[in-house]
Design a protein around this motif. Structure first.
Motif, PDB file in Angstrom:
ATOM      1  N   THR A  25       0.834  -1.206   0.000  1.00 20.98           N
ATOM      2  CA  THR A  25       0.000   0.000   0.000  1.00 20.98           C
ATOM      3  C   THR A  25       0.865   1.252   0.000  1.00 20.98           C
ATOM      4  O   THR A  25       0.607   2.213  -0.738  1.00 20.98           O
ATOM      5  CB  THR A  25      -0.935   0.015   1.229  1.00 20.98           C
ATOM      6  N   SER A  44       1.375  -0.257   6.528  1.00 23.84           N
ATOM      7  CA  SER A  44       0.001   0.229   6.386  1.00 23.84           C
ATOM      8  C   SER A  44      -0.793   0.056   7.681  1.00 23.84           C
ATOM      9  O   SER A  44      -2.015   0.161   7.689  1.00 23.84           O
ATOM     10  CB  SER A  44      -0.703  -0.486   5.229  1.00 23.84           C
ATOM     11  N   TYR A  87      -2.835   9.294   4.682  1.00 21.68           N
ATOM     12  CA  TYR A  87      -4.036   8.541   5.037  1.00 21.68           C
ATOM     13  C   TYR A  87      -4.498   7.779   3.797  1.00 21.68           C
ATOM     14  O   TYR A  87      -4.347   8.248   2.664  1.00 21.68           O
ATOM     15  CB  TYR A  87      -5.159   9.466   5.519  1.00 21.68           C
ATOM     16  N   ASP A  88      -5.038   6.603   4.038  1.00 22.61           N
ATOM     17  CA  ASP A  88      -5.542   5.749   2.968  1.00 22.61           C
ATOM     18  C   ASP A  88      -7.007   5.451   3.208  1.00 22.61           C
ATOM     19  O   ASP A  88      -7.457   5.376   4.355  1.00 22.61           O
ATOM     20  CB  ASP A  88      -4.731   4.436   2.952  1.00 22.61           C
ATOM     21  N   LEU A 144      -9.088   2.417   2.592  1.00 22.76           N
ATOM     22  CA  LEU A 144      -9.107   1.017   2.184  1.00 22.76           C
ATOM     23  C   LEU A 144     -10.406   0.794   1.394  1.00 22.76           C
ATOM     24  O   LEU A 144     -11.487   1.063   1.894  1.00 22.76           O
ATOM     25  CB  LEU A 144      -9.058   0.137   3.429  1.00 22.76           C
ATOM     26  N   THR A 154      -2.783  -4.406   5.354  1.00 22.63           N
ATOM     27  CA  THR A 154      -4.158  -4.186   4.891  1.00 22.63           C
ATOM     28  C   THR A 154      -5.056  -5.328   5.357  1.00 22.63           C
ATOM     29  O   THR A 154      -6.195  -5.106   5.775  1.00 22.63           O
ATOM     30  CB  THR A 154      -4.182  -4.058   3.359  1.00 22.63           C
ATOM     31  N   GLY A 163      -5.730  -0.862  -1.013  1.00 22.13           N
ATOM     32  CA  GLY A 163      -5.557   0.574  -0.834  1.00 22.13           C
ATOM     33  C   GLY A 163      -6.187   1.402  -1.945  1.00 22.13           C
ATOM     34  O   GLY A 163      -6.303   0.963  -3.096  1.00 22.13           O
ATOM     35  N   TYR A 164      -6.572   2.615  -1.614  1.00 24.79           N
ATOM     36  CA  TYR A 164      -7.298   3.514  -2.510  1.00 24.79           C
ATOM     37  C   TYR A 164      -6.539   3.813  -3.796  1.00 24.79           C
ATOM     38  O   TYR A 164      -7.130   3.887  -4.872  1.00 24.79           O
ATOM     39  CB  TYR A 164      -7.585   4.815  -1.755  1.00 24.79           C
ATOM     40  N   ALA A 165      -5.230   3.976  -3.708  1.00 22.95           N
ATOM     41  CA  ALA A 165      -4.445   4.327  -4.898  1.00 22.95           C
ATOM     42  C   ALA A 165      -4.554   3.273  -5.989  1.00 22.95           C
ATOM     43  O   ALA A 165      -4.552   3.588  -7.179  1.00 22.95           O
ATOM     44  CB  ALA A 165      -2.976   4.538  -4.529  1.00 22.95           C
ATOM     45  N   SER A 191     -10.933   4.137   6.822  1.00 24.47           N
ATOM     46  CA  SER A 191      -9.860   5.117   6.675  1.00 24.47           C
ATOM     47  C   SER A 191      -8.770   4.786   7.678  1.00 24.47           C
ATOM     48  O   SER A 191      -9.062   4.398   8.812  1.00 24.47           O
ATOM     49  CB  SER A 191     -10.376   6.536   6.964  1.00 24.47           C
ATOM     50  N   ILE A 203      -1.119   5.609   7.308  1.00 20.94           N
ATOM     51  CA  ILE A 203      -0.064   4.718   6.840  1.00 20.94           C
ATOM     52  C   ILE A 203       1.282   5.371   7.149  1.00 20.94           C
ATOM     53  O   ILE A 203       1.377   6.589   7.272  1.00 20.94           O
ATOM     54  CB  ILE A 203      -0.208   4.351   5.351  1.00 20.94           C
ATOM     55  N   TYR A 208      -3.181   9.187  -2.649  1.00 20.30           N
ATOM     56  CA  TYR A 208      -3.525   9.030  -1.243  1.00 20.30           C
ATOM     57  C   TYR A 208      -3.841  10.413  -0.672  1.00 20.30           C
ATOM     58  O   TYR A 208      -3.791  11.422  -1.376  1.00 20.30           O
ATOM     59  CB  TYR A 208      -2.391   8.353  -0.473  1.00 20.30           C
TER      60      TYR A 208
END
Length: 330
Positions: free
Chosen positions: A35, A82, A107-108, A110, A167, A210-212, A249, A252, A286
């Motif tokens: 992540t 993460s 911050y991520d 998920l 994660t 992860g969001y990215a 949320s 990381i 991110y």
């Protein structure tokens, strides 16, 4: 952002981000979370350009847990994570005299994802996710209509991070209620690109990461809004910043070996990281932390305040404001 490099990083741990580390070059070794990898990779690329490759940075992907195993043996200078360091990892580091600095860097959100051809899922409750992923569901919840009678009779195929992933730890604690408590009959990988490919090819697929990785592959995937009791909320920088995307949320981190920081090349890399994190975190999609957090990180290094503010436990549901207060305690 070159997410395809992750496959190379998994198999070629000896390679630097942009070439083989020459014997005459100073070397910074990083490993850990997939992540956090996109941020650290972006930092490493820019850093090496600035240093004209006089300093090489290798970035591996062993997962947060796998990264901490190497870090606490003194094999790496920096560990991508993460989630916060766990008690057993703190003990392992202490046993070998490894002191470390804990530096939150972003911050991520998920993200729970389904196949874009899935036209019956827009919103899922945390209870539904728990029913799917808890250990008791193994071999029993295999079709979507078993999750909710309103869903069609379509095979449910699951994709998620492996057991060494932070994660995985965070999701299982936030959703199932206990870290590492999960059914085992799913396609697991430390490489998030494997999960992207799996869900994008499987009409009944469901996964999380992860969001990215979602943003990078949003043409192939569909994000699911999460209902934590107040209606469905989609992951986004805005919903992370205002705290409404809960409980997925999370902060990381990077962890820096205190002894390694005495080496000029590591010190320069970490200083470059903190200086450029706000810009590069946003570039890889991110959520950047407030400037005062990065400044607090620099002060922590200057004052040699080693250790963790989490006490070996997860940070489920922690909002950015709470993180700032917690970090001030060290």
């Amino acid at each position: 952002m070159k997410f395809a490099k992750i496959a190379a990083a998994l198999g070629l741990a000896g390679l630097a981000v942009s070439g083989i580390a020459h014997a005459q070059s100073a070397l910074v070794k990083v490993d850990g979370s997939s992540t956090v990898y996109p941020i650290t990779e972006a930092v490493a690329e820019d850093f090496q350009k600035e240093k004209k490759n006089a300093i090489k940075v290798t970035v591996g992907i062993s997962g947060t847990g796998g990264g901490f195993k190497k870090f606490c043996r003194g094999e790496t200078d920096v560990s991508n994570a993460s989630r916060p360091i766990l008690k057993k990892e703190m003990d392992a580091c202490k046993e070998l005299g490894i002191a470390y600095y804990e530096l939150p860097i972003a911050y991520d959100a998920l993200t729970v994802i389904v196949n874009p051809q899935n036209n019956f899922i827009k919103n899922m409750t945390v209870a539904e996710l728990k029913a799917i992923w808890e250990p008791a569901a193994q071999g029993k919840i295999t079709n979507w209509n078993q999750v909710n009678p309103a869903y069609p009779d379509v095979p449910l195929k699951l994709y998620g991070p492996g057991a060494d992933s932070g994660t995985f730890d965070y999701f299982t604690e936030a959703v199932v209620g206990k870290a590492k408590s999960s059914r085992g009959d799913y396609t697991a990988s430390e490489d998030d690109n494997v999960l992207v490919q799996g869900v994008s090819r499987d009409k009944g697929g469901l996964g999380y990461f992860g969001y990215a990785y979602y943003i990078e592959n949003q043409k192939k995937l569909k994000a699911v809004s999460i209902d934590n009791g107040k209606g469905g909320v989609l992951p986004s920088p805005e919903t992370v910043e205002n705290g409404s995307y809960a409980p997925l949320s999370r902060p990381i981190f990077i962890y820096v070996n205190a002894k390694s920081l005495e080496k000029p090349e590591v010190k320069e890399f970490v200083e470059f990281y903190l200086k450029n994190a706000p810009k590069l975190v946003k570039e890889v999609k991110y959520v950047a932390l407030p400037g005062k957090v990065y400044e607090a990180n620099r002060e922590r290094l200057a004052k040699k305040k080693a250790g963790t503010v989490f006490g070996g436990t997860e940070a489920v549901g922690m909002k950015i404001e709470e993180l700032i207060k917690r970090e001030a305690q060290l």
